[in-house]
Structures are given as structure tokens and as C-alpha cells.
Design a protein around this motif. Structure first.
Motif, PDB file in Angstrom:
ATOM      1  N   UNK A 144       0.687  -1.483  -0.253  1.00 50.68           N
ATOM      2  CA  UNK A 144      -0.234   0.323   0.061  1.00 50.68           C
ATOM      3  C   UNK A 144       0.778   0.778   0.254  1.00 50.68           C
ATOM      4  N   UNK A 145       0.289   2.088   0.735  1.00 51.47           N
ATOM      5  CA  UNK A 145       0.984   3.650   1.052  1.00 51.47           C
ATOM      6  C   UNK A 145       2.863   3.046   1.584  1.00 51.47           C
ATOM      7  N   UNK A 146       3.314   1.915   1.769  1.00 57.59           N
ATOM      8  CA  UNK A 146       4.760   1.992   2.669  1.00 57.59           C
ATOM      9  C   UNK A 146       5.639   1.653   0.990  1.00 57.59           C
ATOM     10  N   UNK A 147       4.881   0.997  -0.075  1.00 61.02           N
ATOM     11  CA  UNK A 147       5.611   0.568  -1.031  1.00 61.02           C
ATOM     12  C   UNK A 147       5.582  -0.248  -1.282  1.00 61.02           C
ATOM     13  N   UNK A 148       6.158  -1.333  -1.787  1.00 62.13           N
ATOM     14  CA  UNK A 148       6.737  -3.245  -2.083  1.00 62.13           C
ATOM     15  C   UNK A 148       7.666  -3.079  -1.470  1.00 62.13           C
ATOM     16  N   UNK A 149       8.407  -4.502  -1.882  1.00 58.54           N
ATOM     17  CA  UNK A 149       9.777  -5.295  -1.249  1.00 58.54           C
ATOM     18  C   UNK A 149       9.684  -6.686  -2.675  1.00 58.54           C
ATOM     19  N   UNK A 150      10.334  -6.168  -3.110  1.00 53.50           N
ATOM     20  CA  UNK A 150      11.125  -6.962  -4.265  1.00 53.50           C
ATOM     21  C   UNK A 150      12.195  -8.255  -3.624  1.00 53.50           C
ATOM     22  N   UNK A 151      12.157 -10.407  -3.883  1.00 52.26           N
ATOM     23  CA  UNK A 151      13.158 -10.127  -4.397  1.00 52.26           C
ATOM     24  C   UNK A 151      13.468 -11.064  -5.630  1.00 52.26           C
ATOM     25  N   UNK A 152      14.165 -10.695  -6.360  1.00 46.93           N
ATOM     26  CA  UNK A 152      14.656 -11.649  -7.619  1.00 46.93           C
ATOM     27  C   UNK A 152      15.812 -12.541  -7.523  1.00 46.93           C
ATOM     28  N   UNK A 153      15.459 -13.601  -8.237  1.00 43.58           N
ATOM     29  CA  UNK A 153      17.081 -15.025  -7.932  1.00 43.58           C
ATOM     30  C   UNK A 153      17.611 -14.508  -9.172  1.00 43.58           C
ATOM     31  N   UNK A 154      19.043 -14.375  -8.565  1.00 44.68           N
ATOM     32  CA  UNK A 154      20.132 -14.736  -9.669  1.00 44.68           C
ATOM     33  C   UNK A 154      19.983 -15.543 -10.354  1.00 44.68           C
ATOM     34  N   UNK A 155      20.790 -15.627 -11.787  1.00 42.62           N
ATOM     35  CA  UNK A 155      20.545 -16.222 -12.364  1.00 42.62           C
ATOM     36  C   UNK A 155      22.041 -16.664 -13.045  1.00 42.62           C
ATOM     37  N   UNK A 156      23.655 -16.226 -12.120  1.00 42.58           N
ATOM     38  CA  UNK A 156      24.263 -15.878 -12.351  1.00 42.58           C
ATOM     39  C   UNK A 156      25.007 -16.616 -11.685  1.00 42.58           C
ATOM     40  N   UNK A 157      26.137 -17.723 -11.611  1.00 37.71           N
ATOM     41  CA  UNK A 157      26.863 -18.478 -10.230  1.00 37.71           C
ATOM     42  C   UNK A 157      28.137 -17.102 -10.353  1.00 37.71           C
ATOM     43  N   UNK A 158      27.955 -16.842  -8.721  1.00 40.22           N
ATOM     44  CA  UNK A 158      28.838 -15.943  -8.140  1.00 40.22           C
ATOM     45  C   UNK A 158      29.976 -16.457  -7.253  1.00 40.22           C
ATOM     46  N   UNK A 159      31.221 -16.873  -7.408  1.00 43.90           N
ATOM     47  CA  UNK A 159      32.256 -17.433  -6.420  1.00 43.90           C
ATOM     48  C   UNK A 159      32.222 -16.277  -5.516  1.00 43.90           C
ATOM     49  N   UNK A 160      31.843 -16.668  -4.966  1.00 46.55           N
ATOM     50  CA  UNK A 160      33.150 -15.906  -2.949  1.00 46.55           C
ATOM     51  C   UNK A 160      32.018 -15.336  -3.005  1.00 46.55           C
ATOM     52  N   UNK A 161      30.611 -15.131  -3.318  1.00 46.84           N
ATOM     53  CA  UNK A 161      29.912 -13.791  -3.159  1.00 46.84           C
ATOM     54  C   UNK A 161      29.890 -13.953  -1.258  1.00 46.84           C
ATOM     55  N   UNK A 162      29.303 -12.391  -1.503  1.00 43.92           N
ATOM     56  CA  UNK A 162      29.247 -12.199   0.794  1.00 43.92           C
ATOM     57  C   UNK A 162      27.266 -13.172   0.700  1.00 43.92           C
TER      58      UNK A 162
END
Length: 396
Positions: free
Chosen positions: A260-278
Motif C-alpha cells: 500500500x502506501x508503504x510501497x513494495x518489497x521485491x526479491x529477485x533470484x540471480x541467474x548467475x553463479x557468483x563465487x565467493x559472494x557475501x
């Protein structure tokens, strides 16, 4: 059943007739020549509810056994799928709908208003008996909230109502298929065929409904109400619930929860494998993103995390990024009704997917469309057209 035709009451407006343009609308139009041309393969098939909305605006919500007067009364097209497809059609997409109505006054008006907005109704099943779906909506002018009393259509739509040839024709050339989880048995048949044809699927998760658990496994994209993710996953927090959804639904590319008036939250999955990611705790990350929001601007914006491993305690981790979108700050004197705001947001997301908008542009765009919807009574009166200049920065 209440007639859809206007009475002599000056406060009663029948919105099933094409409404006249408001006097100031000319200020918000831009030339078709200034807009990029849409690809012909921008077909959205929607499967779900269409109906009639009886909207009564009142000074304040009535107390039990109280008699009050309306400040205005409108009759408009409604239903989650009907509203979302109308929004997408006004934005320039080609839209088709699979649904069911009765051959009554309401049903005939539903068909007329959808056709007037360019929605292909040839796949709507019309029963010679029963009733078309309708909703009584009480709009509280004091709190700017709405209360809905829904009456389902009858008889229900079943898979046998949709022939294999009709299903094939409805899916032919479709870029995406949208479901609001009405008519669950029929929806599942359509989803299975869409998946077989590798057509992406977006599911609008307003609440837990019959058949949802089977249908949602086919989802490539999901848009959810504020309470749905935790209700469905039983996670301790909203961001943890989004991580849980991506882990439970391996096809899911992104999930958005509208606030609503607080906007939105989105979680997008990454399609790339990223080594040593935090690796980061998703709840802590959401808190830090909220602190970065620019609350001083009225227009919709967003903040985003980098791609990282998002950890939800007791649930697991998923590689992706978290985005927080803001809503437009609509001046109180312009905010009339939130009916259909979520449907218009979905309609804009459908447009964004079809035109390959990145999330950074999609979230503010969808928030802008939803805010325009809230500036008129009902789910459709405020839906913008593609030529509305208030959308120019998103569509250029």
C-alpha cells in the motif's frame, strides 16, 4: 438484482457507458508519435475473475443498525483479472480473458465494458442460468479505505467449459499468462498447457485460496498482498517468507509483496553463479535498505541491494537481490479510493515483463500506475492510458 442503469439521482453514475474525459485530462496526454512502438507479440492471457462493482462512497463507515447516505454511487466493471487486463490494455498490450459469467444484465455489461477497453472476451463462457459475480464496495471518505462484500458467480467455471481448441487459441502467441486463482480447476488446466508451451506465468497471490498450492508451482513471477507470504510459508518475517518462497518454488524468478502506501518489497533470484559472494541476513538487509529510502520525494523510487546470498534463519539461503520500492505520496485531496490499486499494480507489472523493463524501472512504474488508479472512485475510472503524460518518463 440491482440494475446497472443509472437512476435519476444526480450522485449515481453508471460507469459501464464509456465515461466522458475529465475536463483537465488534456493536460495529461502526449502524442502517440513520442512513444516507442510495441512489439506485436505482447499478448497477455488472463484467467480469473471478472465482475461488477457497486461502489458506495460514504462520509464514514456506518455503525451497526445505522442509516446513512452515500456521497456518490458508481457501478463499474470489476474482478481482479478484469481490472488487471483493463490496465494492461490501456497501457497498449493485447489482452485476452478466460472467465465465466451468466447471461444476465450484469454479464452483458461486463462484456461490453471489457470490449470497450479492447480486451478480447471471446474466451469468456456465458451460462444461460445463474448469476454473474458482483461486489458491494463501501468507500469510507474519512479513512480512505474500502470494504468489499463479494458474491461469487454461479455456476462455477469447470475445465469442461473450455474446449481444447479454445484453450489452444487463447494461448496462441501469448507472451505471458496471468492468474488470480479463481476457477482453480480450470486455471490448473490452463497453467499446465501454458507450461508445456513454455509460456511464462504470473500469479497474483491475494490470499490463500482453494487450488493455490497446485497452481503456484507453475509460477515464473508472483505478486503478493502484504499478508500472503508469511501466511503461506509460516515464516517469522516478510523478507524471510520471500526467501522461503524462492526456495519452495524453483521456477520463480521474482516475488513482489505490495504494501500500500508503504510501497513494495521485491526479491529477485540471480541467474548467475557468483563465487565467493557475501552472505547477508535478509531481515538485516531489509532494514538497511529502508534506511536508504528517500522519503522526501513524492514520486515513486527504489533502493536495491547488490546480488548476494540472502540468508533466512531456519529456512536457508538464496542468491539474489532485494529491492524496496516506494509509493507515490498522493495529496490527501486527490486520494479518492484504493479499490483496484493492487490490480493496477499487477497490470503494470505485466506490461513491464512484456516490454523487458528492468526491476529498477518496473517498481516505480507500477507504483505510479497504482497511484493514478487511486485518484478516482472504483478500480477502473482512474486507470491511465499509454498516452498519459504522467507515464512519459517510464515509457520513453
Amino acid at each position: 438484482m440491482i440494475s446497472l442503469y443509472a437512476t435519476s439521482n444526480a450522485n449515481f453514475t453508471n460507469s459501464f457507458s464509456p465515461p466522458p474525459s475529465p475536463p483537465r485530462s488534456a493536460r495529461f496526454k502526449m502524442s502517440h508519435d513520442s512513444l516507442p512502438r510495441l512489439s506485436e507479440n505482447q499478448i497477455v492471457l488472463g484467467v480469473g475473475g471478472v465482475g461488477v462493482d457497486f461502489l458506495a462512497a460514504v462520509p464514514s463507515y456506518p455503525k451497526p443498525d445505522e442509516k446513512i447516505r452515500t456521497t456518490s454511487l458508481k457501478v463499474q466493471g470489476g474482478g481482479n483479472t478484469g481490472n488487471a487486463l483493463t490496465c494492461a490494455a490501456r497501457l497498449g498490450l493485447t489482452t485476452r480473458v478466460i472467465s465465466k459469467i451468466a447471461n444476465d444484465t450484469q454479464g452483458r455489461a461486463i462484456l461490453e465494458v471489457l470490449r470497450n477497453d479492447g480486451v478480447d472476451t471471446s474466451f469468456i463462457v456465458v451460462s444461460e442460468e445463474g448469476n454473474s459475480p458482483f461486489t458491494y464496495i463501501i468507500v469510507d471518505n474519512e479513512t480512505k479505505t474500502r470494504t468489499c462484500i463479494f458474491t461469487p458467480g454461479y455456476p462455477l467455471m469447470m475445465p469442461d467449459d473450455l474446449s481444447q481448441s479454445s484453450l489452444s487459441s487463447a494461448l496462441d502467441g501469448a507472451r505471458i499468462v496471468y492468474f488470480d486463482v479463481r476457477w482453480p480447476e480450470t486455471a490448473l488446466v490452463v497453467a499446465q498447457e501454458a507450461a508445456r508451451k513454455n509460456i511464462p506465468i504470473l500469479i497474483d497471490n491475494e490470499r490463500k485460496r482453494e487450488g493455490l498450492d497446485d497452481l503456484i508451482t507453475f509460477a515464473d513471477y508472483a505478486v503478493c498482498s502484504a499478508k500472503f507470504p508469511q501466511a503461506w510459508t509460516e515464516a517469522a518475517s516478510a523478507p524471510s517468507a520471500l526467501v522461503s518462497m524462492l526456495l519452495k518454488l524453483p521456477k520463480l524468478k521474482f516475488v513482489i509483496v505490495t504494501l500500500g502506501e508503504d510501497g513494495c518489497i521485491m526479491l529477485e533470484r540471480s541467474v548467475d553463479e557468483i563465487p565467493d559472494i557475501e552472505e547477508m541476513d535478509v531481515d538485516s538487509l531489509l532494514g538497511s535498505l529502508k534506511q536508504r529510502k528517500n522519503d522526501s520525494t513524492a514520486i515513486p523510487t527504489y533502493v536495491s541491494s547488490p546480488v548476494t546470498k540472502l540468508r533466512a534463519n531456519g529456512i536457508g539461503t538464496v542468491c539474489g537481490r532485494l529491492l524496496v520500492g516506494t509509493a507515490e505520496k498522493v495529496p490527501p485531496e486527490e486520494l479518492l479510493d484504493t479499490t483496484g490499486a493492487g490490480d493496477s499494480f499487477v497490470g503494470a507489472v505485466l506490461y513491464a515483463i512484456c516490454t523487458n523493463m528492468p526491476p529498477e524501472k518496473m517498481l516505480p512504474f507500477a507504483a505510479q500506475v497504482a497511484a493514478l488508479c487511486c485518484r478516482a472512485l472504483g478500480a477502473r475510472a482512474g486507470l491511465p492510458h499509454r498516452t498519459d503524460s504522467r507515464l512519459a518518463s517510464f515509457l520513453s
